[in-house]
Design a protein around this motif. Sequence first.
Motif, PDB file in Angstrom:
ATOM      1  N   GLN A 162       0.837  -1.204   0.000  1.00  0.00           N
ATOM      2  CA  GLN A 162       0.000   0.000   0.000  1.00  0.00           C
ATOM      3  C   GLN A 162       0.868   1.249   0.000  1.00  0.00           C
ATOM      4  O   GLN A 162       0.559   2.238  -0.673  1.00  0.00           O
ATOM      5  N   ALA A 164       3.869   1.597  -1.296  1.00  0.00           N
ATOM      6  CA  ALA A 164       4.411   1.780  -2.643  1.00  0.00           C
ATOM      7  C   ALA A 164       3.332   2.338  -3.571  1.00  0.00           C
ATOM      8  O   ALA A 164       3.579   3.245  -4.372  1.00  0.00           O
ATOM      9  N   TYR A 165       2.140   1.778  -3.436  1.00  0.00           N
ATOM     10  CA  TYR A 165       1.020   2.189  -4.259  1.00  0.00           C
ATOM     11  C   TYR A 165       0.693   3.663  -4.016  1.00  0.00           C
ATOM     12  O   TYR A 165       0.503   4.447  -4.942  1.00  0.00           O
ATOM     13  N   SER A 166       0.680   4.060  -2.742  1.00  0.00           N
ATOM     14  CA  SER A 166       0.336   5.447  -2.409  1.00  0.00           C
ATOM     15  C   SER A 166       1.408   6.414  -2.907  1.00  0.00           C
ATOM     16  O   SER A 166       1.140   7.593  -3.125  1.00  0.00           O
ATOM     17  N   LEU A 167       2.627   5.910  -3.084  1.00  0.00           N
ATOM     18  CA  LEU A 167       3.707   6.775  -3.576  1.00  0.00           C
ATOM     19  C   LEU A 167       3.650   6.921  -5.091  1.00  0.00           C
ATOM     20  O   LEU A 167       4.533   7.532  -5.689  1.00  0.00           O
ATOM     21  N   GLY A 168       2.632   6.332  -5.702  1.00  0.00           N
ATOM     22  CA  GLY A 168       2.419   6.558  -7.125  1.00  0.00           C
ATOM     23  C   GLY A 168       2.784   5.390  -8.027  1.00  0.00           C
ATOM     24  O   GLY A 168       2.720   5.505  -9.238  1.00  0.00           O
ATOM     25  N   ALA A 169       3.169   4.246  -7.427  1.00  0.00           N
ATOM     26  CA  ALA A 169       3.553   3.105  -8.248  1.00  0.00           C
ATOM     27  C   ALA A 169       2.320   2.424  -8.834  1.00  0.00           C
ATOM     28  O   ALA A 169       1.286   2.366  -8.185  1.00  0.00           O
ATOM     29  N   SER A 170       2.457   1.914 -10.058  1.00  0.00           N
ATOM     30  CA  SER A 170       1.361   1.159 -10.658  1.00  0.00           C
ATOM     31  C   SER A 170       1.355  -0.242 -10.046  1.00  0.00           C
ATOM     32  O   SER A 170       2.312  -0.640  -9.378  1.00  0.00           O
TER      33      SER A 170
ATOM     34  N   GLN B  47      -8.381   5.231   5.533  1.00  0.00           N
ATOM     35  CA  GLN B  47      -8.149   4.429   4.335  1.00  0.00           C
ATOM     36  C   GLN B  47      -8.988   4.909   3.158  1.00  0.00           C
ATOM     37  O   GLN B  47      -8.592   4.734   2.008  1.00  0.00           O
ATOM     38  N   PHE B  52      -7.539   3.397  -0.274  1.00  0.00           N
ATOM     39  CA  PHE B  52      -7.430   1.940  -0.165  1.00  0.00           C
ATOM     40  C   PHE B  52      -8.795   1.296   0.037  1.00  0.00           C
ATOM     41  O   PHE B  52      -8.971   0.104  -0.183  1.00  0.00           O
ATOM     42  N   LYS B  71      -7.916   6.498  -7.870  1.00  0.00           N
ATOM     43  CA  LYS B  71      -7.061   5.405  -7.383  1.00  0.00           C
ATOM     44  C   LYS B  71      -6.039   5.957  -6.398  1.00  0.00           C
ATOM     45  O   LYS B  71      -5.604   7.109  -6.492  1.00  0.00           O
ATOM     46  N   ALA B  72      -5.642   5.094  -5.470  1.00  0.00           N
ATOM     47  CA  ALA B  72      -4.703   5.518  -4.420  1.00  0.00           C
ATOM     48  C   ALA B  72      -3.396   6.037  -5.018  1.00  0.00           C
ATOM     49  O   ALA B  72      -2.801   6.985  -4.503  1.00  0.00           O
ATOM     50  N   ASN B  73      -2.967   5.435  -6.134  1.00  0.00           N
ATOM     51  CA  ASN B  73      -1.666   5.847  -6.678  1.00  0.00           C
ATOM     52  C   ASN B  73      -1.757   7.108  -7.534  1.00  0.00           C
ATOM     53  O   ASN B  73      -0.763   7.563  -8.091  1.00  0.00           O
ATOM     54  N   LEU B  77      -0.937  11.302  -2.039  1.00  0.00           N
ATOM     55  CA  LEU B  77      -0.908  11.580  -0.605  1.00  0.00           C
ATOM     56  C   LEU B  77       0.262  10.847   0.053  1.00  0.00           C
ATOM     57  O   LEU B  77       0.696   9.810  -0.404  1.00  0.00           O
TER      58      LEU B  77
END
Lengths: 264, 363
Positions: A162, A164-170, B47, B52, B71-73, B77
């Motif tokens: 999560q 990694a995902y939140s940092l913009g990774a696909s 979340q 998420f 989407k979260a990505n 944030l």
Amino acid sequence: MTRNGPIALIFHSLVVLFMLAPLAIVCLVAFTPENTLSLPTRGLSLRWFEAVFRHPDFVQSFWNSLWLALLSATLAVVLAVPAALAITRWEFRGRGFLNALFLSPLIIPHLVLGVAMLRLFALVGATGSFGWLVAAHIVIVTPYVMRLLIAAITGFDRSVEQAAYSLGASEATVFRRVTLPMILPGVTGGWLIAFINSFDELTMSIFITSPSTVTLPVRMYMYATESIDPMMAAVSAIIVGITAVAVLLLDRVYGLDRILVGQH
Amino acid sequence: MSFLELKDITKSYGTLNAVSDVTLSVEKGEFVSLLGPSGCGKTTTLQMIAGFVEPTSGTIRLDGRDITHAKANSRGLGIVFQSYALFPHMTVFDNVSFGLEMQRVPKSDRRPRVEEALELVHLAAYAGRYPRELSGGQRQRVALARAIVIRPPVLLLDEPLSNLDAKLREAMQFELRDIQRKVGTTTVMVTHDQAEAFSISDRVVVMESGRITQIDQPYRIYEHPETEFISRFVGKTNLLPGTVQAVNDRAATVSLGGVPVEIDAGALVRGDTVTLCIRPEKLRLTGTGLGRLPGRVAERYFLGSQWLYHIDGPLGTLMAVTPNDGSAPLDTGEPVGLDWTPSVVRVHRGRLAEAPDPTLEAH
């Protein structure tokens, strides 16, 4: 780590000796100059190793086994990674069934599998096909890969993904940069165990190899039923050598305790 | 218009509502805490802001933009997880650099920004280490650096300090606030620790059973809890059920099991069922025969900077806290008088739903 007492130490040494002695003897016998299976008491000789490399059937079988093990271990990993991820992480209909299906080859005797595969190969007209041999080996090595992968994924902290995902990774990047590296001990360990299992599988392979796809263990078995000479010991020594190199290499690159214990 | 806006956010799992009708506005640069016991929906709310968890209904707007279903990505944030969630196979530098790489920041710009972020959390010397070589507090800071290096519009903190030991937790509270002030990032933190929420937040949002029950400044929440649940959850309190006996212009008299107690009138009418709430530190211990009620010391506990007394009296056992000013404490069994200023008494309508649950009291 607790230290062992003298009795435990003696016991452990005996166990190790008991396990290693046959291997050591076989490797010694491989260097005998005699014509019979005997310890090399009168000098060392490489004549039996030479005999192996001059024996085209053995050379052919060696390559067969190597390719077979490389392919089946690799494909089993490719198959098992998504399967293990799905089984460990998601609730879906048939999840328990899938899990049991992947692990079931562990409880089916290889003899039974061999007969079944022989019949299947005849039905689909695949007798003698190397591809189908690989498929059969994938069936028997996948459970080992699955076991190690499920163990590796079960302790996995999803919030790392999560993050990694939140940092913009696909999603693909998260898998490649985070998930895969983190379950790598399970992947590598699974691959290694699959490789070793495929490389020395005999019982099932006897049924489903054809003259052009005979594997090394099957070749040894066939040879040994006719005659026993030190060439067998030489082939064994080569197999022991390859396995040992693989294990040592893995220990060097990754650390065996990490694979077997599954730590990061 | 507020910077971050949650409007009527609801999240249902089947028939169960984890979060119901949450509406919250966070101003730019503000530090807001979601406070509540486990299972109150605070983490689910965070979340949903993070992306998420998708809300069942309601909208989330960030800087005027609807991000409810983004989407979260793509939200950009910064999030700090309770478990830190560092990438164990990457060095501290690579951990912090990861977000910049994902944003396709050129390599030459990444290094100074990573170094600046590590400088901010006092970890510049640890760039080459792996997370496993760091202590809990250091990992926590790497997680913080990794979240703020991407210059997020909103920083989300999920129980960021709960894995640290008490001493470090306190130090990190102040450091966290300090860093947040320096960077000026709008921050939403989830915590079950009221001391943590109070000491560093501009505003605290108290949640209970998936709903927001009070949004206010920490001081106001402590002094003017709107529900009896909040007064129990936030700090220690004495809760006294009673009935309004008489009301005049300025004061009301409440009968607490036959004992009359005078309070400020408010909007009470005669016959109302109420619960009075008095904080232990608002009770004054006076000499015998003085004050409003007589009492006797049942137990005393030494808290370092304070003494906590359990006083037996006509209203049952009350908690009273006095500062440890160096004078000799009262002995167990000693008779005392209890006194307080009427204005410190908070009144909640209705009876106690249940006996105060000590596990819900602050830690």
